[in-house]
Motif scaffolding. Structure first.
Motif, PDB file in Angstrom:
ATOM      1  N   VAL A   1       3.907   8.122  31.547  1.00 55.80           N
ATOM      2  CA  VAL A   1       3.417   7.868  30.187  1.00 55.80           C
ATOM      3  C   VAL A   1       3.635   6.383  29.887  1.00 55.80           C
ATOM      4  O   VAL A   1       4.708   5.836  30.134  1.00 55.80           O
ATOM      5  CB  VAL A   1       4.154   8.749  29.153  1.00 55.80           C
ATOM      6  N   VAL A   2       2.576   5.751  29.391  1.00 57.78           N
ATOM      7  CA  VAL A   2       2.653   4.342  28.996  1.00 57.78           C
ATOM      8  C   VAL A   2       2.516   4.297  27.481  1.00 57.78           C
ATOM      9  O   VAL A   2       1.515   4.765  26.934  1.00 57.78           O
ATOM     10  CB  VAL A   2       1.507   3.533  29.650  1.00 57.78           C
ATOM     11  N   VAL A   3       3.523   3.750  26.800  1.00 59.98           N
ATOM     12  CA  VAL A   3       3.436   3.634  25.339  1.00 59.98           C
ATOM     13  C   VAL A   3       3.110   2.176  25.014  1.00 59.98           C
ATOM     14  O   VAL A   3       3.882   1.272  25.312  1.00 59.98           O
ATOM     15  CB  VAL A   3       4.744   4.063  24.654  1.00 59.98           C
ATOM     16  N   GLY A   4       1.940   1.985  24.403  1.00 58.85           N
ATOM     17  CA  GLY A   4       1.454   0.636  24.098  1.00 58.85           C
ATOM     18  C   GLY A   4       0.261   0.332  24.981  1.00 58.85           C
ATOM     19  O   GLY A   4       0.383   0.312  26.213  1.00 58.85           O
ATOM     20  N   ALA A   5      -0.898   0.122  24.333  1.00 55.98           N
ATOM     21  CA  ALA A   5      -2.127  -0.118  25.116  1.00 55.98           C
ATOM     22  C   ALA A   5      -2.589  -1.557  24.971  1.00 55.98           C
ATOM     23  O   ALA A   5      -3.751  -1.847  24.735  1.00 55.98           O
ATOM     24  CB  ALA A   5      -3.217   0.854  24.659  1.00 55.98           C
ATOM     25  N   GLY A   6      -1.627  -2.473  25.103  1.00 59.93           N
ATOM     26  CA  GLY A   6      -1.960  -3.901  25.136  1.00 59.93           C
ATOM     27  C   GLY A   6      -2.091  -4.336  26.588  1.00 59.93           C
ATOM     28  O   GLY A   6      -2.236  -3.508  27.501  1.00 59.93           O
ATOM     29  N   LEU A   7      -2.000  -5.645  26.789  1.00 53.35           N
ATOM     30  CA  LEU A   7      -2.160  -6.177  28.146  1.00 53.35           C
ATOM     31  C   LEU A   7      -1.090  -5.631  29.091  1.00 53.35           C
ATOM     32  O   LEU A   7      -1.381  -5.214  30.214  1.00 53.35           O
ATOM     33  CB  LEU A   7      -2.083  -7.710  28.095  1.00 53.35           C
ATOM     34  N   ALA A   8       0.172  -5.624  28.629  1.00 54.10           N
ATOM     35  CA  ALA A   8       1.258  -5.196  29.514  1.00 54.10           C
ATOM     36  C   ALA A   8       1.116  -3.721  29.894  1.00 54.10           C
ATOM     37  O   ALA A   8       1.324  -3.344  31.057  1.00 54.10           O
ATOM     38  CB  ALA A   8       2.610  -5.440  28.837  1.00 54.10           C
TER      39      ALA A   8
END
Ligand code: FAD
Length: 385
Positions: free
Chosen positions: A5-12
């Motif tokens: 799970v990735v929280v945060g859909a910015g560049l990183a």
């Protein structure tokens, strides 16, 4: 590992997904993003988007091809081992990437106050930068200077209110900041001015003075977006605390980008930088760490800013420097360099001298010692000093 799970859909966040896939991870990936947009780059927001040269800065990645289950407009609310609670319910994970970036700090007051962090912010502010509009910008840091540049170009009457003794003083020190003061030609630059509140019709300063404004943009810095982790069993201190492999204190969790405070092997201190280059490159290490590979994130931090027709670039970590020297004078192109006690290069800030930046960054990485006498001659290239 079955589910990341990735929280945060910015560049990183996005780059971590890409790095996981390029390293052969075939399991499930879910990316949760508070904004309704697919991932985009932020640097153009205060440059091309604000000035009207571009309408967006979406990153050209095919999320479907990456096999990522993208949840736009969804926020993570809390974390316990193995489970992220979101505004759309719980998500179990085997691996978690915290990439929630940072949120702008706002000032007290009931008046309309804009910030510049998101694509929506940029469109909102852009619509108000019309000829003759009185624009008050609070903060003469990187964002404030770029917004002032765009506002001036748009024909606005611009006031910049800065609490410090010079522009950029917080970022790189008042001495260097003072060298950029002349760029504020045609702008009412108020230095050493503290804001009391943002009110209807403008900005009230401590002491009672009032700056009339149709538009107020606050650019006084950001805080890592980690409030949702407040009750989690994870070390937080100026962001998510990680080791040099970007591993957080909770097993199976890594942190990247503006929200991560990582241990720097190179500088032997904890660093949290709010720069694009870190969001771009740290994810390779974060992905490797999640997959159990051996990787260390040990960059020479880099960023740039485009303000008042100048390209300002910085590499290194100037708190490690003891002496500040200049190459070139303020009339033209110049660089500032910080040397350590034993004449190694700690950091370089280059104004319209991209070669100094590129060479300086390599020199910092190599640890090469420099001859201070040659260094101050702008005609001698840095690598020959
Ligand atoms: P972000 O880009 O902030 O992405 C994080 C995402 O996570 C956001 O979309 C946020 O909404 C989301 N999020 C936050 N909390 C939650 C939650 N609880 N649940 C779900 N999602 C959440 N750097 C440079 O080096 N040079 C420049 O010229 C430059 N210009 C810039 C101009 C502007 C206007 C801004 C705002 C930044 C600029 N930067 C620049 C900095 C650079 O853009 C950032 O360092 C970079 O965007 C950080 O990426 P990130 O993915 O870590 O965080």
């Amino acid at each position: 590992m079955n589910h990341v799970v990735v929280v945060g859909a910015g560049l990183a966040g996005l780059r971590t997904v890409e790095a996981l896939r390029s390293r052969g991870f075939t399991g499930r990936v879910t990316m949760v993003g508070r904004e309704r947009h697919r991932p985009y780059d932020r640097p153009p927001l205060s440059k091309a988007v604000l000035s009207g040269e571009a309408d967006d800065s979406y990153i050209g990645t095919d999320l479907a091809a990456l096999g990522v289950d993208f949840w736009p407009g969804v926020s993570a609310k809390s974390l316990r081992a193995g489970v992220v609670e979101t505004t759309e319910g719980e998500l179990g994970y085997d691996g978690l990437v915290i990439a929630t970036g940072a949120d702008p700090i706002r000032l007290p007051g009931d008046g309309p106050q804009h910030v510049l962090r998101t694509l929506d912010d940029a469109h909102e502010v852009r619509a108000m930068l019309v000829p003759g509009a009185r624009v008050a910008i609070i903060g003469a840091g990187w964002i404030g200077a770029e917004v002032a540049t765009a506002a001036r170009r748009a024909g606005c009457e611009v006031t910049v209110v800065e609490a410090g003794p010079a522009p950029l003083a917080t970022a790189v020190g008042a001495e260097i900041g003072a060298r950029t003061e002349r760029w504020y030609d045609g702008i009412d630059l108020r230095l050493g001015a503290m804001v009391d509140s943002v009110d209807e019709g403008g900005v009230r300063l401590v002491g009672g003075a009032f700056v009339d404004a149709h538009v107020v943009v606050t650019g006084i810095g950001v805080r890592p977006a980690v409030e949702w982790l407040a009750d989690a069993d994870i070390d937080l201190h100026n962001g998510v605390v990680t080791d040099e492999r970007l591993r957080a204190s909770l097993p199976g969790v890594v942190a990247v980008g503006d929200c991560a405070a990582w241990w720097s092997r190179r500088w032997q201190t904890r660093l949290r930088v709010e720069h694009w280059d870190s969001a771009l490159n740290a994810p390779e290490v974060a992905a490797a760490t999640l997959l159990g590979e051996d990787a260390v994130y040990d960059p020479v931090p880099y960023f740039w800013s485009e303000q008042f027709g100048h390209m300002v670039q910085y590499a290194g970590h100037h708190p490690a420097g003891e002496r500040l020297l200049y190459r070139g004078d303020t009339e033209g192109k110049w660089s500032a360099v910080w040397l350590t006690a034993d004449d190694a290069l700690a950091a370089v800030l280059a104004v319209d001298r991209p070669r100094d930046l590129v060479q300086g960054r390599r020199i910092i990485a190599s640890g090469q010692r420099l001859d201070a006498k040659r260094l101050v001659d702008p005609e001698v290239s840095l690598r020959d000093c």
